[in-house]
Design a protein around this motif. Sequence first.
Motif, PDB file in Angstrom:
ATOM      1  N   PHE A 171       0.825  -1.203   0.000  1.00 13.17           N
ATOM      2  CA  PHE A 171       0.000   0.000   0.000  1.00 13.17           C
ATOM      3  C   PHE A 171       0.865   1.261   0.000  1.00 13.17           C
ATOM      4  N   LEU A 172       0.620   2.124  -0.967  1.00 15.48           N
ATOM      5  CA  LEU A 172       1.308   3.401  -1.056  1.00 15.48           C
ATOM      6  C   LEU A 172       0.846   4.295   0.091  1.00 15.48           C
ATOM      7  N   THR A 173       1.802   4.896   0.813  1.00  8.95           N
ATOM      8  CA  THR A 173       1.455   5.737   1.961  1.00  8.95           C
ATOM      9  C   THR A 173       1.825   7.207   1.766  1.00  8.95           C
ATOM     10  N   ASP A 174       2.532   7.522   0.700  1.00  5.06           N
ATOM     11  CA  ASP A 174       2.976   8.891   0.443  1.00  5.06           C
ATOM     12  C   ASP A 174       1.986   9.578  -0.508  1.00  5.06           C
ATOM     13  N   GLU A 175       1.247  10.546   0.008  1.00  2.61           N
ATOM     14  CA  GLU A 175       0.227  11.211  -0.796  1.00  2.61           C
ATOM     15  C   GLU A 175       0.814  12.048  -1.934  1.00  2.61           C
ATOM     16  N   SER A 176       2.016  12.560  -1.762  1.00  4.45           N
ATOM     17  CA  SER A 176       2.625  13.353  -2.840  1.00  4.45           C
ATOM     18  C   SER A 176       2.930  12.468  -4.042  1.00  4.45           C
ATOM     19  N   PHE A 206      -2.703   4.843 -20.506  1.00  6.29           N
ATOM     20  CA  PHE A 206      -2.471   3.867 -19.447  1.00  6.29           C
ATOM     21  C   PHE A 206      -1.284   4.377 -18.654  1.00  6.29           C
ATOM     22  N   SER A 207      -1.416   4.460 -17.344  1.00  5.43           N
ATOM     23  CA  SER A 207      -0.263   4.877 -16.541  1.00  5.43           C
ATOM     24  C   SER A 207      -0.333   4.215 -15.171  1.00  5.43           C
ATOM     25  N   GLY A 208       0.815   4.172 -14.516  1.00  7.00           N
ATOM     26  CA  GLY A 208       0.811   3.594 -13.180  1.00  7.00           C
ATOM     27  C   GLY A 208       2.177   3.116 -12.748  1.00  7.00           C
ATOM     28  N   MET A 209       2.162   2.430 -11.614  1.00  6.69           N
ATOM     29  CA  MET A 209       3.399   2.029 -10.954  1.00  6.69           C
ATOM     30  C   MET A 209       3.610   0.524 -11.042  1.00  6.69           C
ATOM     31  N   PHE A 210       4.827   0.173 -11.426  1.00  6.97           N
ATOM     32  CA  PHE A 210       5.277  -1.202 -11.545  1.00  6.97           C
ATOM     33  C   PHE A 210       6.555  -1.380 -10.726  1.00  6.97           C
ATOM     34  N   GLN A 211       7.002  -2.603 -10.602  1.00  8.17           N
ATOM     35  CA  GLN A 211       8.375  -2.826 -10.187  1.00  8.17           C
ATOM     36  C   GLN A 211       9.252  -2.081 -11.194  1.00  8.17           C
ATOM     37  N   MET A 212      10.247  -1.358 -10.706  1.00  2.00           N
ATOM     38  CA  MET A 212      11.031  -0.486 -11.588  1.00  2.00           C
ATOM     39  C   MET A 212      11.608  -1.240 -12.789  1.00  2.00           C
ATOM     40  N   GLU A 213      12.100  -2.430 -12.559  1.00  8.21           N
ATOM     41  CA  GLU A 213      12.696  -3.224 -13.640  1.00  8.21           C
ATOM     42  C   GLU A 213      11.691  -3.483 -14.767  1.00  8.21           C
ATOM     43  N   VAL A 214      10.444  -3.770 -14.383  1.00 10.60           N
ATOM     44  CA  VAL A 214       9.402  -4.042 -15.381  1.00 10.60           C
ATOM     45  C   VAL A 214       9.028  -2.760 -16.115  1.00 10.60           C
ATOM     46  N   GLU A 238       6.677   6.013 -21.987  1.00 11.10           N
ATOM     47  CA  GLU A 238       7.565   6.946 -21.283  1.00 11.10           C
ATOM     48  C   GLU A 238       7.771   6.484 -19.848  1.00 11.10           C
ATOM     49  N   TYR A 239       9.029   6.343 -19.462  1.00 12.59           N
ATOM     50  CA  TYR A 239       9.347   6.098 -18.049  1.00 12.59           C
ATOM     51  C   TYR A 239       9.397   7.460 -17.363  1.00 12.59           C
ATOM     52  N   LEU A 240       8.598   7.650 -16.312  1.00 13.55           N
ATOM     53  CA  LEU A 240       8.432   8.983 -15.728  1.00 13.55           C
ATOM     54  C   LEU A 240       9.288   9.228 -14.490  1.00 13.55           C
ATOM     55  N   PHE A 241       9.178   8.376 -13.483  1.00 20.62           N
ATOM     56  CA  PHE A 241       9.975   8.595 -12.275  1.00 20.62           C
ATOM     57  C   PHE A 241      10.053   7.323 -11.430  1.00 20.62           C
ATOM     58  N   THR A 242      11.037   7.305 -10.548  1.00 18.43           N
ATOM     59  CA  THR A 242      11.299   6.155  -9.675  1.00 18.43           C
ATOM     60  C   THR A 242      10.766   6.439  -8.270  1.00 18.43           C
ATOM     61  N   VAL A 243      10.255   5.398  -7.633  1.00 17.32           N
ATOM     62  CA  VAL A 243       9.673   5.524  -6.294  1.00 17.32           C
ATOM     63  C   VAL A 243      10.389   4.545  -5.353  1.00 17.32           C
ATOM     64  N   PRO A 244      10.896   5.035  -4.197  1.00 17.82           N
ATOM     65  CA  PRO A 244      11.640   4.151  -3.282  1.00 17.82           C
ATOM     66  C   PRO A 244      10.716   3.257  -2.457  1.00 17.82           C
ATOM     67  N   PRO A 245      11.239   2.153  -1.919  1.00 20.80           N
ATOM     68  CA  PRO A 245      10.428   1.228  -1.115  1.00 20.80           C
ATOM     69  C   PRO A 245       9.840   1.864   0.145  1.00 20.80           C
ATOM     70  N   PRO A 257       3.485  -2.903   3.353  1.00 14.73           N
ATOM     71  CA  PRO A 257       4.895  -3.046   3.741  1.00 14.73           C
ATOM     72  C   PRO A 257       5.803  -2.626   2.587  1.00 14.73           C
ATOM     73  N   PRO A 258       7.034  -2.206   2.888  1.00 17.41           N
ATOM     74  CA  PRO A 258       7.940  -1.803   1.811  1.00 17.41           C
ATOM     75  C   PRO A 258       8.375  -2.997   0.978  1.00 17.41           C
ATOM     76  N   PRO A 259       8.330  -2.882  -0.359  1.00 17.07           N
ATOM     77  CA  PRO A 259       8.848  -3.967  -1.202  1.00 17.07           C
ATOM     78  C   PRO A 259      10.371  -4.002  -1.115  1.00 17.07           C
ATOM     79  N   LYS A 260      10.970  -5.028  -1.679  1.00 17.31           N
ATOM     80  CA  LYS A 260      12.422  -5.172  -1.624  1.00 17.31           C
ATOM     81  C   LYS A 260      13.120  -4.461  -2.783  1.00 17.31           C
ATOM     82  N   VAL A 261      12.332  -3.874  -3.667  1.00 15.22           N
ATOM     83  CA  VAL A 261      12.905  -3.223  -4.857  1.00 15.22           C
ATOM     84  C   VAL A 261      12.280  -1.845  -5.057  1.00 15.22           C
ATOM     85  N   ASP A 262      12.933  -1.021  -5.868  1.00 15.20           N
ATOM     86  CA  ASP A 262      12.360   0.265  -6.252  1.00 15.20           C
ATOM     87  C   ASP A 262      11.186   0.049  -7.200  1.00 15.20           C
TER      88      ASP A 262
END
Length: 280
Positions: free
Chosen positions: A35-40, A149-157, A184-191, A196-201
Amino acid sequence: MKKNYKKKGGKHQTSAAHAPQEGDVRAKKHLGQHFLTDESVAERIADTLSYKGYPHVLEIGPGMGVLTIYLLRKETDVHVIEIDTESVAYLHEHYPALEGKIHEKDFLRYDISEVFKQDQFAIIGNFPYNISSQIVFKMLELREYIPEFSGMFQMEVAKRICEKEGSKTYGILSVLVQAFYEAEYLFTVPPSVFNPPPKVDSGVLRLTRKEELSLPCDEKLFFRVVKTAFNQRRKTLRNSLKIFDLPENIKEDSIFGLRPEQLSTARFIELTLKIQPHAI
């Protein structure tokens, strides 16, 4: 039985719920939930869509709705699809603006035309890592109806989907998605911004459908050629495409001496056109 959730931080708004708090819904490992907890970050993801040229937006896997809050502030018709019954109960309780628009279904197995009929719609979400590639393949099947279509994936994917030829990470998803969409790859999000935090970006991408929806070759054959080539990506196409039983003179073309990661989407179309007259 409806579950009573503890309400934190005062009264809820009537148009959209309060920002979800950690622990309201239990993340389930088998569903790939983080679950994403950062509203920004949620707001940045909501801003990746243009909201132009289509009347509806479908959020896949809203969980506790941290992204949903920002979607509901847009000038669009928001629907969500969620398989987790606990999250569905939470959404019903805290998001009155979604009444009649919460679909307790598995996106991969649900006929979404039951909701949108023939209308265009965008897809967005913080996608479960364990099914994110399958979501993209399903989106490609529905591309006639999905301009964005947009959204968040494991960074590698996410990076693989947007990668260009010549890279070791360039693959099936890269070619098939880029045949129909600008990626377009837009930005990276940290764990650290997940519970719970995933093990990857994680990585956020945006896909914008190209004006031309059809390919100049047989599309089923194109998909088959791409998948067959990358299933043996270390081999040259002359060897990896033996299953097509092509005439020897066709395989003398220089393109068959290349490896799949060396071919752009345009060259895979060219390859398919060469194979097409001889394919069974």
